[in-house]
Design an enzyme around this catalytic site. Structure first.
Site, PDB file in Angstrom:
ATOM      1  N   LYS A  27       0.832  -1.213   0.000  1.00 23.93           N
ATOM      2  CA  LYS A  27       0.000   0.000   0.000  1.00 23.93           C
ATOM      3  C   LYS A  27       0.863   1.259   0.000  1.00 23.93           C
ATOM      4  O   LYS A  27       0.626   2.198  -0.760  1.00 23.93           O
ATOM      5  CB  LYS A  27      -0.897  -0.007   1.249  1.00 23.93           C
ATOM      6  CG  LYS A  27      -1.551   1.315   1.533  1.00 23.93           C
ATOM      7  CD  LYS A  27      -2.408   1.274   2.775  1.00 23.93           C
ATOM      8  CE  LYS A  27      -1.695   1.572   4.060  1.00 23.93           C
ATOM      9  NZ  LYS A  27      -1.411   2.999   4.311  1.00 23.93           N
ATOM     10  N   ASN A  28       1.902   1.264   0.868  1.00 24.16           N
ATOM     11  CA  ASN A  28       2.685   2.492   1.021  1.00 24.16           C
ATOM     12  C   ASN A  28       3.624   2.770  -0.147  1.00 24.16           C
ATOM     13  O   ASN A  28       4.253   3.819  -0.204  1.00 24.16           O
ATOM     14  CB  ASN A  28       3.459   2.466   2.350  1.00 24.16           C
ATOM     15  CG  ASN A  28       2.529   2.634   3.540  1.00 24.16           C
ATOM     16  OD1 ASN A  28       1.341   2.921   3.367  1.00 24.16           O
ATOM     17  ND2 ASN A  28       3.058   2.448   4.732  1.00 24.16           N
ATOM     18  N   CYS A 121      -4.342  12.460  13.636  1.00 24.11           N
ATOM     19  CA  CYS A 121      -5.231  11.295  13.615  1.00 24.11           C
ATOM     20  C   CYS A 121      -5.020  10.561  14.918  1.00 24.11           C
ATOM     21  O   CYS A 121      -4.242  11.017  15.755  1.00 24.11           O
ATOM     22  CB  CYS A 121      -4.962  10.429  12.397  1.00 24.11           C
ATOM     23  SG  CYS A 121      -3.328   9.728  12.379  1.00 24.11           S
ATOM     24  N   ARG A 126       1.063  14.320  14.001  1.00 26.20           N
ATOM     25  CA  ARG A 126       1.563  14.171  12.639  1.00 26.20           C
ATOM     26  C   ARG A 126       1.718  15.494  11.857  1.00 26.20           C
ATOM     27  O   ARG A 126       0.939  15.781  10.945  1.00 26.20           O
ATOM     28  CB  ARG A 126       0.668  13.180  11.877  1.00 26.20           C
ATOM     29  CG  ARG A 126       0.583  11.851  12.596  1.00 26.20           C
ATOM     30  CD  ARG A 126      -0.137  10.801  11.820  1.00 26.20           C
ATOM     31  NE  ARG A 126       0.652  10.245  10.744  1.00 26.20           N
ATOM     32  CZ  ARG A 126       0.266   9.243   9.972  1.00 26.20           C
ATOM     33  NH1 ARG A 126      -0.906   8.708  10.148  1.00 26.20           N
ATOM     34  NH2 ARG A 126       1.038   8.792   9.016  1.00 26.20           N
ATOM     35  N   ASP A 312       4.602   0.323  12.117  1.00 27.39           N
ATOM     36  CA  ASP A 312       3.381  -0.300  11.587  1.00 27.39           C
ATOM     37  C   ASP A 312       3.232  -1.769  12.002  1.00 27.39           C
ATOM     38  O   ASP A 312       2.224  -2.396  11.691  1.00 27.39           O
ATOM     39  CB  ASP A 312       3.339  -0.178  10.049  1.00 27.39           C
ATOM     40  CG  ASP A 312       3.007   1.232   9.602  1.00 27.39           C
ATOM     41  OD1 ASP A 312       2.646   2.061  10.450  1.00 27.39           O
ATOM     42  OD2 ASP A 312       3.105   1.517   8.386  1.00 27.39           O
ATOM     43  N   ARG A 404      -8.606  -0.451   4.954  1.00 23.25           N
ATOM     44  CA  ARG A 404      -7.762   0.599   4.361  1.00 23.25           C
ATOM     45  C   ARG A 404      -6.425   0.006   3.921  1.00 23.25           C
ATOM     46  O   ARG A 404      -5.793   0.542   3.006  1.00 23.25           O
ATOM     47  CB  ARG A 404      -7.489   1.695   5.396  1.00 23.25           C
ATOM     48  CG  ARG A 404      -8.674   2.601   5.636  1.00 23.25           C
ATOM     49  CD  ARG A 404      -8.256   3.804   6.440  1.00 23.25           C
ATOM     50  NE  ARG A 404      -7.007   4.339   5.914  1.00 23.25           N
ATOM     51  CZ  ARG A 404      -6.111   5.010   6.613  1.00 23.25           C
ATOM     52  NH1 ARG A 404      -6.306   5.252   7.866  1.00 23.25           N
ATOM     53  NH2 ARG A 404      -5.005   5.453   6.043  1.00 23.25           N
TER      54      ARG A 404
HETATM   55  C1  UD1 Z   1       4.480   6.637   6.556  1.00 24.93           C
HETATM   56  C2  UD1 Z   1       3.583   5.458   6.328  1.00 24.93           C
HETATM   57  C3  UD1 Z   1       2.968   4.991   7.639  1.00 24.93           C
HETATM   58  C4  UD1 Z   1       4.054   4.740   8.676  1.00 24.93           C
HETATM   59  C5  UD1 Z   1       4.987   5.939   8.791  1.00 24.93           C
HETATM   60  C6  UD1 Z   1       6.182   5.690   9.686  1.00 24.93           C
HETATM   61  C7  UD1 Z   1       2.795   5.832   4.073  1.00 24.93           C
HETATM   62  C8  UD1 Z   1       1.655   6.132   3.196  1.00 24.93           C
HETATM   63  N1  UD1 Z   1       2.542   5.844   5.397  1.00 24.93           N
HETATM   64  O1  UD1 Z   1       3.682   7.710   7.029  1.00 24.93           O
HETATM   65  O2  UD1 Z   1       2.247   3.793   7.400  1.00 24.93           O
HETATM   66  O3  UD1 Z   1       3.470   4.507   9.947  1.00 24.93           O
HETATM   67  O4  UD1 Z   1       5.490   6.299   7.481  1.00 24.93           O
HETATM   68  O5  UD1 Z   1       6.916   4.600   9.213  1.00 24.93           O
HETATM   69  O6  UD1 Z   1       3.884   5.556   3.616  1.00 24.93           O
HETATM   70  N2  UD1 Z   1       7.062  14.021  11.055  1.00 24.93           N
HETATM   71  C9  UD1 Z   1       7.396  15.314  11.393  1.00 24.93           C
HETATM   72  N3  UD1 Z   1       7.271  16.265  10.436  1.00 24.93           N
HETATM   73  C10 UD1 Z   1       6.864  15.994   9.157  1.00 24.93           C
HETATM   74  C11 UD1 Z   1       6.546  14.671   8.830  1.00 24.93           C
HETATM   75  C12 UD1 Z   1       6.657  13.705   9.808  1.00 24.93           C
HETATM   76  O7  UD1 Z   1       7.785  15.595  12.527  1.00 24.93           O
HETATM   77  O8  UD1 Z   1       6.794  16.918   8.347  1.00 24.93           O
HETATM   78  C13 UD1 Z   1       7.177  12.966  12.087  1.00 24.93           C
HETATM   79  C14 UD1 Z   1       5.896  12.167  12.299  1.00 24.93           C
HETATM   80  O9  UD1 Z   1       5.002  12.824  13.176  1.00 24.93           O
HETATM   81  C15 UD1 Z   1       6.435  10.877  12.852  1.00 24.93           C
HETATM   82  C16 UD1 Z   1       7.754  10.708  12.091  1.00 24.93           C
HETATM   83  O10 UD1 Z   1       8.088  12.003  11.610  1.00 24.93           O
HETATM   84  O11 UD1 Z   1       6.736  11.038  14.218  1.00 24.93           O
HETATM   85  C17 UD1 Z   1       7.662   9.750  10.918  1.00 24.93           C
HETATM   86  O12 UD1 Z   1       6.536  10.061  10.136  1.00 24.93           O
HETATM   87  P1  UD1 Z   1       6.504   9.875   8.568  1.00 24.93           P
HETATM   88  O13 UD1 Z   1       7.612   8.980   8.143  1.00 24.93           O
HETATM   89  O14 UD1 Z   1       6.408  11.203   7.916  1.00 24.93           O
HETATM   90  O15 UD1 Z   1       5.120   9.141   8.365  1.00 24.93           O
HETATM   91  P2  UD1 Z   1       4.279   9.186   7.050  1.00 24.93           P
HETATM   92  O16 UD1 Z   1       5.196   9.378   5.901  1.00 24.93           O
HETATM   93  O17 UD1 Z   1       3.126  10.123   7.216  1.00 24.93           O
END
Ligand code: UD1
Length: 425
Positions: A27-28, A121, A126, A312, A404
């Site tokens: 999915k990701n 969420c 996030r 995850d 999902r």
């Molecule tokens: C992706 C995955 C999700 C997984 C997550 C962490 C997809 C579609 N989703 O989500 O399933 O749980 O990686 O492996 O690929 N953060 C910040 N600032 C930002 C962005 C993120 O501080 O601008 C923080 C987040 O709050 C979190 C950490 O960085 O603590 C990692 O998040 P991130 O890797 O960005 O998660 P997603 O890419 O949203």
């Protein structure tokens, strides 16, 4: 295809799962790769797309942005429609945070993008600061107004960008910035890039489209901007989280499962923990065999960015440890609030205490079936795993969360012998 229903899963626990299961596409990987099709006017063919609520949402988003999407038996054919839009609205982005990865492609291709600011969420607040930092470094003007992020740039320019945050690297921020940099002028270096296999898969797709990228899969990604991307064909990598969930399903039920269509190199941290718990995982070409006859040992886990233990898989591992006699500690370093499953597992007789970003588990041999509520995608999977071993009947409500991210979960479990059925709530 599907509407938001309130189906539930009813599980009669206690069956040792046996047989073979085939893992769907990730999915990701599928979501950002579908978003990347926005960067060309040519046709793209993406194979191995899992049929999920989230991939359906991405098809809808692409359609609102002017793409035609046909989907048949795991193959999405994406072509350009007559009218393009640069606006991804709240209704769709609020359904799925990953929608935010259309920001980079729209900005790169159309020079402007307006994407709803994704909220928090249940797993945490996030933020999106790293996405914004990276795109600004490429020369984008960013404006946040009325719940939307607007980005614009007459032309993007390559730069050196450090993309690490408080919680380490970010998967989707790396995706967004990498996609925007592909069509920028000159060279971009992303330091502290996410190393997740799904980021590398996206890079492979972009390279097939004509991008010049190296270092993907490592913390330093280098991109030499190109003027134009063309259509491409690509097959999505197998879903390591689905595979990991079936590994734990075998362990928790003391089963014997052969898991096909997996890349074991994407599962190193999980396999290591499973072996530390006392179970050998047999690696074959593109499959794994996990057979568990004895009582396993409690082990501690700490979630980290790849190649560390994936957040995850944290909820599912917590279920396994709650039926493993002894004490284990789960530390969540990516989403410190991602413990919604704990209260529901405790309702089934687990003994888990939450202390900040830690869950301290006193493993019991037995759980008992109960009505439990799924709160998010991976928490739902942890409740299904618990239901597979609990005494009596477990009802997992709100399984639209599960849908999902898991393709045909109940059918796959049923074929392994589980007594599981979907019902209306
Ligand atoms: C992706 C995955 C999700 C997984 C997550 C962490 C997809 C579609 N989703 O989500 O399933 O749980 O990686 O492996 O690929 N953060 C910040 N600032 C930002 C962005 C993120 O501080 O601008 C923080 C987040 O709050 C979190 C950490 O960085 O603590 C990692 O998040 P991130 O890797 O960005 O998660 P997603 O890419 O949203």
């Amino acid at each position: 295809m599907r509407s938001l229903n309130m189906d539930k899963l009813v599980i009669e626990g206690g069956v040792a799962l046996k047989g073979e299961v085939s893992i769907s596409g990730a999915k990701n990987s599928a979501l950002p790769i579908l978003a990347a099709t926005l960067m060309t006017d040519d046709a793209c063919i993406i194979k191995g797309i899992p049929e999920l609520r989230d991939t359906e949402t991405m098809f809808k988003i692409l359609r609102t942005l002017g793409k035609n999407v046909e989907f048949d038996r795991g193959i999405a054919t994406v072509t350009s429609g007559r009218r393009k839009s640069h606006i991804a609205d709240y209704e769709l982005v609020s359904k799925m945070r990953a929608s935010f990865c259309v920001l980079g492609p729209l900005l790169a291709k159309l020079k402007k993008a307006k994407v709803s600011y994704p909220g928090g969420c249940v797993i945490g607040i996030r933020p999106v600061d790293l996405h914004i930092k990276g795109l600004k470094a490429l020369g984008a003007d960013i404006d946040i107004d009325a719940g939307y992020i607007s980005a614009s740039a007459d032309s993007l320019k390559g730069n050196l960008i450090y993309l690490g945050g408080v919680f380490g690297s970010s998967v989707l921020a790396t995706d967004n910035v990498m996609m925007a940099a592909v069509l920028a002028r000159g060279k971009t270096t992303i330091e502290s890039a996410a190393c997740e296999p799904e980021v590398a898969d996206l890079a492979e797709f972009l390279i097939k489209m004509g991008a010049e990228i190296s270092g993907h899969g490592t913390p330093v990604i280098e991109i030499e901007g190109v003027k134009h991307l063309h259509g491409a064909e690509h097959r999505i990598i197998p879903d390591r989280i689905e595979a990991g969930t079936f590994i734990l399903a075998s362990l928790i039920t003391r089963g014997d499962i052969t898991i096909k269509n997996v890349l074991s190199q994407h599962l190193g941290a999980l396999i290591d923990k499973v072996q530390e718990a006392g179970v050998q995982v047999r690696r074959m070409d593109s499959s794994l065999r996990v057979s568990c006859r004895r009582q396993i040992k409690p082990v501690n886990i700490t979630t980290l960015p790849f190649p560390g233990f994936p957040t995850d898989m944290q909820a599912q591992f917590t279920s396994l440890m709650s039926v493993t006699p002894g004490i284990s500690v789960v530390t969540e370093k990516i989403y410190p609030d991602r413990f919604m499953h704990v209260a529901e597992l405790n309702r089934m007789g687990a003994n888990i205490q939450r202390e900040g970003p830690h869950a301290i588990i006193s493993g019991n041999k037995d759980l008992s079936g109960a009505v439990v509520m799924a709160s998010d995608l991976r928490a739902s999977a942890s409740l299904v795993l618990a239901g597979l071993i609990a005494k009596g009947k477990t009802t997992v409500t709100r399984i639209y969360h599960l849908e999902r991210g898991y393709e045909n979960m109940e059918k796959k479990l049923e074929e392994l012998g589980a007594r599981i059925k979907k019902d209306k709530e």
